[in-house]
Design a protein around this motif. Structure first.
Motif, PDB file in Angstrom:
ATOM      1  N   GLY A 320       0.804  -1.225   0.000  1.00 52.75           N
ATOM      2  CA  GLY A 320       0.000   0.000   0.000  1.00 52.75           C
ATOM      3  C   GLY A 320       0.827   1.259   0.000  1.00 52.75           C
ATOM      4  O   GLY A 320       0.305   2.338   0.261  1.00 52.75           O
ATOM      5  N   THR A 321       2.129   1.149  -0.257  1.00 48.60           N
ATOM      6  CA  THR A 321       2.993   2.321  -0.255  1.00 48.60           C
ATOM      7  C   THR A 321       3.714   2.444  -1.587  1.00 48.60           C
ATOM      8  O   THR A 321       4.011   1.429  -2.226  1.00 48.60           O
ATOM      9  N   LYS A 322       3.965   3.655  -2.008  1.00 49.52           N
ATOM     10  CA  LYS A 322       4.721   3.899  -3.238  1.00 49.52           C
ATOM     11  C   LYS A 322       6.152   4.302  -2.935  1.00 49.52           C
ATOM     12  O   LYS A 322       6.997   4.369  -3.827  1.00 49.52           O
ATOM     13  N   ASN A 323       6.424   4.580  -1.641  1.00 47.75           N
ATOM     14  CA  ASN A 323       7.743   5.073  -1.257  1.00 47.75           C
ATOM     15  C   ASN A 323       8.148   4.437   0.064  1.00 47.75           C
ATOM     16  O   ASN A 323       7.442   4.579   1.062  1.00 47.75           O
ATOM     17  N   VAL A 324       9.263   3.719   0.070  1.00 46.30           N
ATOM     18  CA  VAL A 324       9.746   3.049   1.276  1.00 46.30           C
ATOM     19  C   VAL A 324      11.032   3.739   1.726  1.00 46.30           C
ATOM     20  O   VAL A 324      12.101   3.527   1.144  1.00 46.30           O
ATOM     21  N   ALA A 325      10.918   4.601   2.728  1.00 48.60           N
ATOM     22  CA  ALA A 325      12.070   5.323   3.278  1.00 48.60           C
ATOM     23  C   ALA A 325      12.907   5.973   2.182  1.00 48.60           C
ATOM     24  O   ALA A 325      14.131   5.889   2.161  1.00 48.60           O
ATOM     25  N   GLY A 326      12.214   6.632   1.245  1.00 46.40           N
ATOM     26  CA  GLY A 326      12.913   7.341   0.180  1.00 46.40           C
ATOM     27  C   GLY A 326      13.135   6.533  -1.079  1.00 46.40           C
ATOM     28  O   GLY A 326      13.571   7.075  -2.096  1.00 46.40           O
ATOM     29  N   ILE A 327      12.817   5.250  -1.055  1.00 48.77           N
ATOM     30  CA  ILE A 327      12.944   4.399  -2.241  1.00 48.77           C
ATOM     31  C   ILE A 327      11.586   4.338  -2.929  1.00 48.77           C
ATOM     32  O   ILE A 327      10.600   3.890  -2.337  1.00 48.77           O
ATOM     33  N   ALA A 526       3.878  -7.509   4.410  1.00 47.99           N
ATOM     34  CA  ALA A 526       3.644  -6.730   5.630  1.00 47.99           C
ATOM     35  C   ALA A 526       4.899  -5.938   6.004  1.00 47.99           C
ATOM     36  O   ALA A 526       4.807  -4.792   6.459  1.00 47.99           O
ATOM     37  N   LEU A 527       6.063  -6.532   5.800  1.00 49.33           N
ATOM     38  CA  LEU A 527       7.323  -5.834   6.096  1.00 49.33           C
ATOM     39  C   LEU A 527       7.514  -4.650   5.150  1.00 49.33           C
ATOM     40  O   LEU A 527       7.903  -3.560   5.575  1.00 49.33           O
ATOM     41  N   LEU A 528       7.220  -4.841   3.874  1.00 52.60           N
ATOM     42  CA  LEU A 528       7.350  -3.758   2.895  1.00 52.60           C
ATOM     43  C   LEU A 528       6.405  -2.602   3.243  1.00 52.60           C
ATOM     44  O   LEU A 528       6.703  -1.433   2.975  1.00 52.60           O
ATOM     45  N   ASN A 529       5.271  -2.919   3.850  1.00 58.54           N
ATOM     46  CA  ASN A 529       4.306  -1.895   4.266  1.00 58.54           C
ATOM     47  C   ASN A 529       4.693  -1.203   5.571  1.00 58.54           C
ATOM     48  O   ASN A 529       4.043  -0.236   5.971  1.00 58.54           O
ATOM     49  N   ASN A 530       5.719  -1.714   6.255  1.00 57.81           N
ATOM     50  CA  ASN A 530       6.090  -1.203   7.574  1.00 57.81           C
ATOM     51  C   ASN A 530       7.114  -0.070   7.428  1.00 57.81           C
ATOM     52  O   ASN A 530       8.318  -0.296   7.368  1.00 57.81           O
ATOM     53  N   ASN A 531       6.617   1.152   7.356  1.00 53.95           N
ATOM     54  CA  ASN A 531       7.500   2.292   7.119  1.00 53.95           C
ATOM     55  C   ASN A 531       8.389   2.577   8.323  1.00 53.95           C
ATOM     56  O   ASN A 531       9.549   2.990   8.172  1.00 53.95           O
TER      57      ASN A 531
END
Length: 804
Positions: A320-327, A526-531
């Motif tokens: 559900g995210t397009k950006n993971v800590a700047g990535i 779930a990990l990828l969604n964990n900002n």
């Protein structure tokens, strides 16, 4: 090198013969020691076999050295894929040392790695029996028990209502004349014992799992029914008459149903049973003794569904995210969970996951009424055959509440006979979970009253498949007032509606963009969604690299001064003055974007240890979308010949600046052999470099929860209607990885990346579950009392005992 056990000639061992034997034994021992020094383990092993066959009295003296030689030779055989030779060596060793728990455990480890889980369990179990304090064997046994005796066995046997209804239906059938019974997928044999107690003359039970078959043998014997129940260790599909059972039976009982009804092969096994093992069914309206006709319990089933909004399902199955800590995650990369893989995928996987919806964290919201998906008659051979070949049926369901469409939840009502039924609905207290079909690939997941949720339903590959889930907006007319629309009703929408829907779901992309579908486990999504997790790592890595930067600048300046003194070539100076990059190694299990995050922090050379090709392609595409130079990210396992070297240096003269270790498994247990990895890692860090996490604190809580008790052990004989099953299956108690309401000690961790940045494995956003130690006997406590906990940790096995 020789692998077979030498067979010395037999004869009188007196005089010269005895002296010759002693001389041969002495020379063989010397040769074995010489070979060990030269690391020629195969020849050393052969010499030890000769020594022990000639002089069994030396067993105690050479035992430890023999074990070491065996294990090293087995490692070489394993690396060479000489499986038969490896197993042969262990069989020889166990002939010599049948009661050696270390050899038993090692044999089990090799068998488990080869995929022989049943056989491995037997060796681990034997090792634990030989030495109950042998931690390695105990941990291995607990782990393999998770594979072989899954948690649902305990929950099912503790489900008194389920047991009573099955028992009543079987009693009815036997009383009406069905005196010969076949139990398919017998498990512990409880249904077979119900049939025997009801008065069946002949009871046969088949079970494919060797572990469960042996367990059933013990259970049936303990209940004094071994003479009346014939147990078969085989698939029902392989049963032949009269080879295995003397004649066709009048009743088949089975509970080979999973949350999606068909996932344990009930359709295939019943088709075979009707064709080869059962008497012909009674035709409608026909009278006569039931002994002459065949029937099945359960008789039929009705499958139901409901569309829901559920944040917990969403975060495990949809990125559900397009950006993971700047990535930035590019649009040409599509993430899916295994439950969303199509029927055409290379590996056949269950097209659904499961949840106990009544206990799902955060709850759920029903967006449609409950609707009927299909019915199936297990006593109708033609209907069973048509299930697998029938074209997908289309269903349209009106939306009754607005919300986010996350999944279709599925359950069923099992009709055992005319009087008795079991429901697996979320509103029922039952041992079954519900099947969850996550929704993917919608342009907009927000739905509202007036919309219709459309889907295709089939039973391909003997799985219930719900595919092509889409939404028709309120501007399209769909069967007014109906909550269940089948094919002909949907077709009235016409081609125009289908075309509009297809156009609405089109997404524009660059014509030359590489499209990549990346399958991730639900915990990886779930990990990828964990900002918070990724931002925490980014901040901690930046601090470490900042602390190392002055050292790097000094090195660069020293290099520049030396170059200026040696020559005046400006071009050479500018090249040489470029400081060495920081080396960051991520040895997390599975998919991880931490190396890419490290790559955004300056002059960093990140190394990823992902193994799957699709994961590497995905990381390459993400790198490209974030404008990283191609040489930025390296896949470390391409440089490593074997797993034991995974932590070695990137170059012989370079050390790591940061090493990221995967400390906690998604199940909530500490990773196996993490201490060994951490010890090696410390030796490979540059001065000032860090291991992440730097330390871990473990927390626990004493709770009372009946659910965890029922998921970990069968509770006495009352739940199983007086049958003695608990002492046998409770040998396979496992460490449960989900919190509940039990007398138990759930535990979790705070992972400190440094003294300030902390990750909590119990947080709502965590991809980790919480493990729990379930107490053998509940402890009554009063307010103000103190308990003393004895906590021991060996590899990933945590044992906790409580003293009052």
């Amino acid at each position: 090198m020789p692998n077979s056990r030498p067979r010395p000639r037999r004869g009188a061992r007196s005089g010269a013969g005895a002296a010759g034997r002693d001389e041969l034994v002495s020379r063989s021992l010397q040769s074995a020691e010489h070979c060990l020094g030269a690391q020629d383990f195969g020849t050393a092993y052969a010499h030890y076999l000769l020594v022990l066959s000639l002089a069994p009295e030396l067993k105690d003296d050479v035992k430890e050295t023999f074990q070491y030689t065996l294990f090293r030779w087995a490692e070489e055989l394993d690396a060479l894929s000489r499986t038969q030779d490896l197993l042969g060596c262990y069989e020889q060793a166990l002939e010599l040392f049948p009661d050696d728990e270390v050899i038993c455990n090692s044999m089990g480890e090799h068998l488990f790695r080869m995929g022989f889980r049943d056989e491995a369990a037997g060796y681990f179990h034997k090792a634990v029996k030989l030495n109950p304090d042998f931690s390695d064997a105990k941990e291995n046994f607990y782990r393999v028990a998770n594979w072989l005796v899954e948690r649902w066995h305990f929950i099912m046997l503790n489900d008194t209502k389920r047991n009573m209804i099955y028992n009543a239906a079987i009693q009815n059938a036997v009383c009406l004349g069905s005196k010969s019974v076949l139990d398919i997928g017998a498990g512990t044999g409880i249904l077979s014992m119900f049939a025997k107690k009801a008065g069946a003359h002949s009871v046969y039970a088949c079970e494919l799992s060797k572990t469960m078959y042996e367990l059933a043998c013990d259970v049936v014997a303990a209940n004094k029914m071994e003479a009346g129940i014939k147990l078969l260790h085989m698939k029902s599909l392989d049963i032949e008459i009269p080879k295995h059972i003397p004649e066709r039976v009048s009743l088949v009982v089975t509970e080979t149903v999973d949350a999606g009804l068909f996932g344990e092969g009930i359709v295939e096994s019943l088709i075979h049973a009707w064709e080869h093992l059962l008497l012909q069914p009674k035709t409608r309206g026909e009278n006569g003794n039931c002994e002459k006709y065949g029937k099945v319990i359960p008789a039929s089933a009705v499958i139901f569904g409901m569309a829901v909004e559920c944040a917990e399902i969403r975060r495990h199955h949809r990125v559900g995210t397009k950006n993971v800590a700047g990535i930035c995650l590019p649009t040409n990369v599509k993430f899916q969970s295994p439950a969303c893989s199509s029927v055409d995928a290379e590996e056949t996987v269950e097209p659904y996951t499961t949840e106990k919806m009544s206990r799902v964290p955060g709850g759920y919201l029903a967006l449609t009424e409950c609707f009927q998906i299909m019915t199936v008659d297990f006593n109708n051979l033609q209907e069973l055959k048509s299930l697998a070949t029938k074209k997908p049926g289309k269903i349209g369901i009106p939306v009754i509440k607005e919300g986010i469409l996350d999944a279709v939840v599925v359950w069923f009502v099992l009709q055992l006979d005319d009087e008795h039924s079991l429901s697996t609905s979320p509103s029922e207290e039952t041992c079954w979970e519900q099947a969850i079909y996550p929704v993917h690939d919608l342009a907009d997941y927000w739905i509202k009253p007036g919309d219709h949720v459309m889907m295709e339903v089939s039973c391909q590959d003997c799985y219930l498949r719900i595919q092509n889930i889409s939404v028709f907006g309120s501007e399209h007319e769909v069967g007014a007032g109906k909550n269940f629309t089948q094919d002909k009703d949907l077709m009235s929408l016409g081609g125009e509606a289908e075309l509009c829907n297809a156009l609405a779901n089109l997404q524009t992309s660059k014509p030359d963009a590489v499209e990549q579908t990346c399958i991730l486990e639900s915990t990886e999504i779930a990990l990828l969604n964990n900002n918070l997790y990724h931002e925490g790592f980014k901040m901690a890595m930046r601090r470490v690299l900042s602390s190392l930067t002055p050292e790097k600048l000094c090195q660069a300046m020293d290099t520049q001064c030396q170059n200026e003194m040696s020559c005046g070539n400006e071009e050479s100076n500018s090249e040489e003055s470029i400081p060495e990059p920081f080396y960051v190694l991520d040895v997390s299990e599975g998919f991880s974007v931490l190396p890419l995050i490290a790559g955004t922090l300056g002059q960093v050379k990140p190394y990823s240890s992902v193994e799957k090709d699709q994961h590497r392609i995905t990381l390459d595409l993400i790198s490209e979308a974030n404008h990283f130079p191609k040489e930025t990210l390296e896949f470390w396992l391409r440089h490593v010949e074997d797993e034991s070297a995974v932590l070695q240096r990137p170059k012989s003269d370079k050390l790591w600046s940061i090493i990221i270790l995967d400390v906690i498994e998604p199940s909530g247990l500490i990773q196996q052999e993490i201490m060994e990895k951490a010890a090696i890692s410390r030796c490979l860090l540059q001065s000032g470099g860090k291991i992440f996490p730097q330390y871990v604190l473990m927390f626990g809580l004493l709770v009372e929860s009946q659910t965890l008790v029922e998921e970990s052990a069968v509770q006495g004989t009352e739940r199983t209607l007086g049958l003695n099953i608990a002492p046998f299956i409770n040998q396979f108690q496992v460490h449960i990885c989900k919190s509940g309401q039990v007398t138990a000690i759930p535990f979790w961790y705070h992972m400190y990346l440094d003294d300030e940045i902390r990750l909590d494995t119990s947080s709502d956003a965590s991809h980790w579950k919480q493990a729990a130690v379930v107490l053998d006997n509940p402890i009554q406590v009063e307010m103000g009392e103190e308990l003393v906990l004895n906590v021991q940790h060996h590899k990933s096995n945590v044992s906790i005992t409580v003293k009052q």
